[in-house]
Design an enzyme around this catalytic site. Structure first.
Site, PDB file in Angstrom:
ATOM      1  N   ASN A 122       0.854  -1.178   0.000  1.00 28.37           N
ATOM      2  CA  ASN A 122       0.000   0.000   0.000  1.00 28.37           C
ATOM      3  C   ASN A 122       0.896   1.236   0.000  1.00 28.37           C
ATOM      4  O   ASN A 122       2.130   1.126  -0.005  1.00 28.37           O
ATOM      5  CB  ASN A 122      -0.983  -0.013   1.174  1.00 28.37           C
ATOM      6  CG  ASN A 122      -0.296  -0.030   2.535  1.00 28.37           C
ATOM      7  OD1 ASN A 122       0.827   0.480   2.695  1.00 28.37           O
ATOM      8  ND2 ASN A 122      -0.949  -0.594   3.538  1.00 28.37           N
ATOM      9  N   ASP A 149      -5.435  -7.988   1.889  1.00 30.46           N
ATOM     10  CA  ASP A 149      -5.469  -9.443   1.724  1.00 30.46           C
ATOM     11  C   ASP A 149      -6.391  -9.832   0.570  1.00 30.46           C
ATOM     12  O   ASP A 149      -6.109 -10.762  -0.186  1.00 30.46           O
ATOM     13  CB  ASP A 149      -5.953 -10.109   3.018  1.00 30.46           C
ATOM     14  CG  ASP A 149      -4.964  -9.967   4.158  1.00 30.46           C
ATOM     15  OD1 ASP A 149      -3.750  -9.977   3.891  1.00 30.46           O
ATOM     16  OD2 ASP A 149      -5.411  -9.838   5.317  1.00 30.46           O
TER      17      ASP A 149
END
Length: 336
Positions: free
Chosen positions: A212, A283
């Site tokens: 991220n 995830d």
């Protein structure tokens, strides 16, 4: 979605059930204790909650495995738990989700990683998290356990279509074990995807990594604020880590993919106006991505499918998963 063929994307999603993914990761038991507020304590100015429910859900690498299983993929999970009740409960929950746990090893010298969340609220309102208590040991696992993990992967790699490394910084991934596993994947022509919370640079040579914005900033040594900074840093980072592909997820700003030849592809966030909870979205992204790639999707198609899955899961509360039916429905709607 106009740049992608809907029918082809749906074909890939329907092929998820034919894929077997090996997930190697830090396994965490996400424990939820749910209670109704009753009164203020006489002992301190805090709420007294009457416990109504308690549940244990897969967290960390176990959540990545759960996402793949929910999407229809087969999962062979490798990781370490303690020889304790919480570890036993986590393993049972994983098995209930059709996740293969032969590679989940016990370490009698360390507890199962556990994150306990206390939630409060009545039946007519959304329950809110009051406090979280983490019980984690982040020391490196023993050399003996590392070798067992390597041998298990070596013995089972020919039966999988991809390997996902889910690194939450809890001691599973030593630099030596990580590189041996990546090399093993390369030697056997099995793609390797990486989701690393704190040590992206330790996974040099993987097929694709999905940091991220915060994780990419840490790997670059500076905060990435603008899209121009993201693109400049991403090009350097992909080259530095010798990755085939790099995908930087940027929350409400979407995702940016870096490919060979310094090609950059940016995709806006899917349905960001309806975000409820981003917990576990990373995830979902990496799990969907590796399933799509294993199913034969081109990398941009895989990113599009993963982006759509993220747009679904952020509309759900807590650590959630996505089903193939939900994903196909969103693809048909043209949300990307």
């Amino acid at each position: 979605m106009s740049d992608f063929d809907t029918e082809i994307l749906i074909k890939y999603i329907k092929s998820f059930s034919q894929q077997e993914i090996m997930v190697i990761g830090d396994l965490i038991a996400d424990k939820f204790i749910i209670g109704d507020p009753e009164r203020l304590s006489r002992e301190a100015p805090v709420l007294i909650l009457r416990q109504k429910n308690e549940k244990i859900l897969p967290g960390g690498g176990a959540n990545a495995a759960s996402n793949i299983s929910s999407l229809g993929g087969g999962v062979n999970l490798i990781g370490v738990i303690g020889s304790d009740l919480i570890g036993k409960a986590l393993k049972k929950e994983l098995q209930n989700r059709n996740i293969k746990t032969d590679g989940v090893l016990q370490d009698k010298k360390r507890p199962t990683a556990e994150k306990t969340r206390i939630l409060a609220g009545g039946d007519q309102v959304v329950r809110q998290q009051v406090v979280r208590i983490d019980h984690l040991v982040t020391d490196p696992i023993s050399g003996k356990l590392s070798e067992k993990i390597y041998r298990y992967v070596e013995n089972n790699i020919n039966s999988v279509n991809g390997i996902l490394f889910s690194d939450y910084g809890n001691g599973l991934f030593s630099s030596e074990l990580t590189q041996r596993l990546i090399n093993l994947g390369e030697q056997n022509q099995v793609m390797t995807a990486v989701d690393s919370r704190y040590n992206l640079s330790g996974f040099k040579g993987a097929s694709i990594a999905t940091p991220n914005l915060e994780e990419a900033s840490a790997a670059c040594g500076k905060v990435l604020k603008s899209q121009a900074e993201v693109e400049g840093a991403g090009l350097k980072l992909r080259d530095k880590l010798e990755l085939k592909y790099l995908l930087i997820t940027q929350g409400g700003e979407g995702m940016t993919l870096f490919s060979p030849g310094d090609e950059i592809f940016h995709i806006p966030a899917a349905n960001f106006t309806e975000v409820f909870d981003v917990t576990g979205a990373g995830d979902t992204v990496v799990g969907t991505l590796i399933l799509a790639l294993a199913s034969g999707a081109e990398v941009k198609e895989a990113v599009n499918i993963a982006n759509t899955a993220a747009g679904i899961v952020v509309r759900k509360s807590g650590v959630a998963v996505v089903t193939p039916e939900e994903l196909i429905k969103e693809v048909v709607k043209g949300v990307s």
